[in-house]
Design an enzyme around this catalytic site. Structure first.
Site, PDB file in Angstrom:
ATOM      1  N   HIS A 187       0.819  -1.213   0.000  1.00 20.20           N
ATOM      2  CA  HIS A 187       0.000   0.000   0.000  1.00 20.20           C
ATOM      3  C   HIS A 187       0.852   1.261   0.000  1.00 20.20           C
ATOM      4  O   HIS A 187       0.604   2.209  -0.772  1.00 20.20           O
ATOM      5  CB  HIS A 187      -0.934   0.005   1.218  1.00 20.20           C
ATOM      6  CG  HIS A 187      -1.675   1.296   1.390  1.00 20.20           C
ATOM      7  ND1 HIS A 187      -1.226   2.301   2.231  1.00 20.20           N
ATOM      8  CD2 HIS A 187      -2.790   1.759   0.799  1.00 20.20           C
ATOM      9  CE1 HIS A 187      -2.053   3.316   2.151  1.00 20.20           C
ATOM     10  NE2 HIS A 187      -3.012   3.015   1.303  1.00 20.20           N
ATOM     11  N   CYS A 204      33.503   3.941 -25.834  1.00 19.18           N
ATOM     12  CA  CYS A 204      32.765   3.816 -24.578  1.00 19.18           C
ATOM     13  C   CYS A 204      33.516   4.449 -23.412  1.00 19.18           C
ATOM     14  O   CYS A 204      33.154   4.246 -22.255  1.00 19.18           O
ATOM     15  CB  CYS A 204      32.458   2.349 -24.269  1.00 19.18           C
ATOM     16  SG  CYS A 204      33.921   1.305 -24.144  1.00 19.18           S
TER      17      CYS A 204
END
Length: 812
Positions: free
Chosen positions: A443, A774
């Site tokens: 919840h 990279c």
């Protein structure tokens, strides 16, 4: 078996049964005004998805007409709404008093005779159908304004489990009707501008799935998207032992399973993540007493045992996909779903208990990415699971029960064992939520996402470690782990709308190591992942040297042996532990970007870093300069690491062949010579990874001058090059990149370094091979990225926060 129908000569009052009660399998989504969203959805699944194997418990529902008749006969059908019109919902005490008074009046009144007779007939028919005199049932509220695509009403009305006998059933139906007027439901309707008079309530009565029966009864929730990012190509399953309310309410930290939808549709076993949690409590049916359920401790041997097998998780995922497909086809647009499931401990059968539209990410027309970055770090006070990707700060307010809510001040951070739906009036005004218990579908998590506030769940003892008015910072922006730091820390927030970014003339890819960020970052307009570093996974998800798992007898430290046994709990074999953990981490990134390419670099720790892993000192030599020592390709065929490399290869095979993620490619780092490249390829082939088979591409890092000088020869072995500019600069200039004394000489834009980069691009292109980069340089300097574009680089792999700026620079 059909519900008993009244004979023609029965009284007129009994003829009304047909409009007051209806079998669930007679309903469709079109019946929402009659029976509410939950019951209409159950009927739709029972009618339309039975043929594809989706199993749903049957039963019946009282209609909204029965609810309206009850209020009318009790004489409160007008007065309660007049009271609500005058109510100020921000006055928590007035709200509580009014809501309690309304509920008491609804529960005190007897149900109309017509409703009572109809319920008894339907309940008796259930008994005949199941061969039981007294059927145990679940009684669930179903409002006409809940389970809509725009409003979740999560936890607004009540559910009553293990109800047996007519008396308990009728009482539960009245209490469900009354739950339309809980504090939280009244506030939620007010905040969402839904008229109280315009909402009706139906009550669903389902055959109880005995998920509370040991040893294997379990239950939980399912989302057909990733709840943290809104990524729609996965199914997320949470589960725990016993009845599912413990998961929904956040009373336990549940197990978690992730399944990749596109490959699951294609028939692959695409379970890309599986995490066991310590499930200490469960909810079971009570035998006797005033309450139908009770909470008990889970036996120690079952706490970390997974509640689902892989086959069961995949079955639930396939059902969930079928449900999503059906609802999407019916609506004419994609409809991500929020479902509840249960496994009967007596029969082992799986069931779907509920299905409703997901209400947070399904409302977004296009994804927007928020990138939060802490400017400084402090002491980590507590840790848990991150909900969302936000950062927030404020003073702590410990809340033990609803009686503490009056002390809350707007802007405070709520700290509790778990939240309760009745707290929603104050949650909206909080700066964040921290709970001791719960998972990403409890919840607290659901409401925090809907409200857009940071939330860390499952911390264990936050209510003990933190105190009122203590200043803290909640960070949910550092991956799956949520952290609570002491003090107010500075942070930056960057919002990126991927749809507004220009198309780059050079494909831009991402450097990525942490799977927990993959789904969110997949929304960036990248061409895939140019560098996946698996060192993060080995250090954080595995933590054990691979050779120590293959040859545990060589680990001399008793402390290390004990810690390795603890880490590998639940696995029969250390090898399987490594392969399973690594394959799941790699698969999560590959799934996030599929079908775009993801290039995984095999491990490239230095010897001192390998030695820092559990059991590593027994296998690593001491080196005076590990930076250019026993690293990269040289390890993979060497007896010191060959068996460990075989585990890395096995993980890649599992991702590509069993999970179906063939977009995964691999890359060899620090390959010094052409002959060494051949030896590595041969070693891979011995482990079943053959370049070209099943479209497997093998790339090589270009970070050694010899890779440039012999680029044509390396091109004969590999499918592409990825320039590691950090190491290439170090070796071209002869500068130790870790030396502070030489830092002023380390320059990736030195003319010599740039000449080497341009040379490898030209030579590789001459052999029809692609070249990417990279290293850090294009991420740190858009000007360098522009130069790379000018020399014809095929792709650039960047840090996520650099990609928007580089894309805009290159577009100009």
């Amino acid at each position: 078996m059909a519900i008993a129908r009244p004979a023609p000569d029965q009284s007129p009052s009994r003829d009304a049964n047909r409009s007051l009660v209806v079998r669930l399998d007679e309903l469709t989504l079109d019946d929402l005004p009659r029976v509410g969203g939950k019951n209409a959805s159950l009927g739709e699944m029972l009618r339309e998805l039975k043929d594809v194997g989706v199993r749903v418990p049957g039963g019946f529902a009282t209609t909204v007409e029965a609810y309206e008749e009850h209020l009318k006969q009790a004489g409160i059908d007008t007065v309660i709404f007049d009271e609500l019109d005058l109510l100020d919902v921000t006055d928590t005490r007035a709200l509580a008093g009014t809501a309690r008074s309304i509920r008491q009046r609804i529960c005190a009144a007897e149900l109309p005779d017509e409703v009572t007779h109809a319920v008894r007939d339907a309940y008796g028919a259930m008994g005949e159908e199941h061969g039981e005199v007294t059927v145990d049932v679940a009684v669930r509220s179903s409002a006409t304004a809940e389970d809509l695509p725009t409003a979740s009403f999560a936890g607004q009305q009540e559910t009553y489990l293990n109800i047996r006998g007519e008396r308990e059933l009728l009482d539960s139906i009245r209490r469900c009707m009354a739950s339309l007027f809980t504090d939280r439901a009244i506030v939620y309707r007010t905040q969402n501008r839904i008229p109280h008079r315009g909402v009706g309530l139906s009550v669903g009565v389902q055959k109880m799935v005995r998920s509370d029966v040991a040893p294997d009864g379990a239950a939980g929730v399912i989302f057909t998207l990733d709840t943290e990012s809104g990524f729609r190509d996965v199914v997320l399953i949470n589960g725990s032992w016993g009845l599912g309310e413990t998961v929904v309410q956040g009373r336990v930290n549940p197990d978690e399973f992730l399944i990749h939808k596109p490959t699951a549709r294609a028939g692959y076993r695409s379970l890309i993540r599986r995490e066991a949690s310590d499930k200490q409590l469960k909810l079971v049916a009570a035998e006797g007493g005033t309450k139908p359920v009770r909470e008990v401790r889970v036996p120690r041997q079952d706490r970390r045992r997974l509640v689902l097998s892989d086959d069961e998780a995949l079955q639930l995922a396939r059902w969930s996909i079928a449900v999503e497909d059906h609802y999407s086809n019916r609506a004419g647009h994609p409809v991500p779903m929020d479902l509840e499931w249960a496994k009967d401990g007596r029969t082992g059968e799986l069931f779907i208990l509920q299905a409703r539209p997901e209400t947070v990410y399904s409302q977004q027309t296009s994804p927007r990415i928020e990138l939060f970055t802490l400017q400084s770090k402090g002491d980590v006070l507590v840790r848990g699971k991150a909900v969302g990707n936000r950062v927030g700060a404020g003073p702590v307010r410990i809340i033990h029960s609803i009686g503490d809510l009056h002390r809350f001040q707007p802007g405070e951070i709520i700290v509790a064992e778990m939240t309760d739906p009745d707290w929603e009036p104050v949650l909206k005004r909080s700066a964040g939520v921290i709970t001791d218990h719960g998972g990403r579908t409890c919840h607290a998590a659901i409401v925090s996402r809907e409200l857009g506030i940071p939330c860390v769940v499952g911390c264990g003892n936050a209510t003990d470690l933190l105190h009122d008015e203590q200043e803290v910072t909640i960070s949910c922006a550092e991956g799956d782990e949520g952290r609570v730091y002491g003090g107010r820390l500075d942070f930056e927030r960057q919002e990126v709308d991927p749809s507004t970014l220009p198309e780059s003339r050079v494909p831009l890819m991402l450097n990525l190591a942490n799977p927990d960020r993959a789904f969110q970052l997949s929304f960036l307009p990248s061409a895939g992942v140019g560098l996946m570093r698996i060192e993060f996974l080995i250090a954080n998800w595995i933590g054990v040297h691979s050779m120590a798992l293959v040859h545990p007898e060589s680990v001399t430290s008793s402390r290390d042996r004990r810690r390795i046994r603890q880490r590998t709990t639940g696995y029969d074999d250390g090898r399987e532990f490594f392969v399973d953990r690594l394959s799941h981490g790699v698969a999560q990134i590959a799934a996030a970007f599929a079908p775009r390419p993801v290039i995984m670099r095999f491990s490239d720790f230095k010897t001192n870093e390998y030695a820092g892993l559990l059991g590593g000192r027994a296998f690593e030599p001491g080196e005076s300069n590990p930076m250019i020592g026993f690293r990269g390709a040289s390890r993979y065929y060497h007896e010191r690491y060959r068996d460990g490399f075989a585990l890395e290869c096995a993980a890649v095979r599992r991702v590509r062949e069993e999970m179906g993620l063939s977009n995964l490619k691999v890359m060899i780092p620090f390959c010094r010579t052409v002959a060494e490249g051949r030896r590595v390829l041969d070693t891979m082939a011995e482990s079943g990874l053959v370049r070209g088979e099943n479209d497997l591409e093998v790339w090589v890092m270009c970070e050694i001058p010899n890779n440039v000088v012999l680029a044509e020869e390396f091109s004969d072995l590999f499918d592409g090059f990825s320039i590691g500019s950090n190491d290439l600069t170090q070796l071209v200039l002869g500068v130790d990149r870790d030396s502070e004394l030489l830092a002023h000489l380390f320059d990736e834009q030195d003319p010599g370094v740039k000449a080497m980069i341009e040379m490898v691009v030209q030579r590789a292109h001459g052999k029809d091979r692609r070249v990417g980069i990279c290293g850090e340089a294009p991420s740190n300097d858009p000007g360098f990225a522009q130069w790379l574009a000018e020399i014809g680089i095929d792709s650039m792999s960047l840090n996520a926060d650099s990609l928007p700026g580089v894309a805009e620079r290159l577009a100009k």
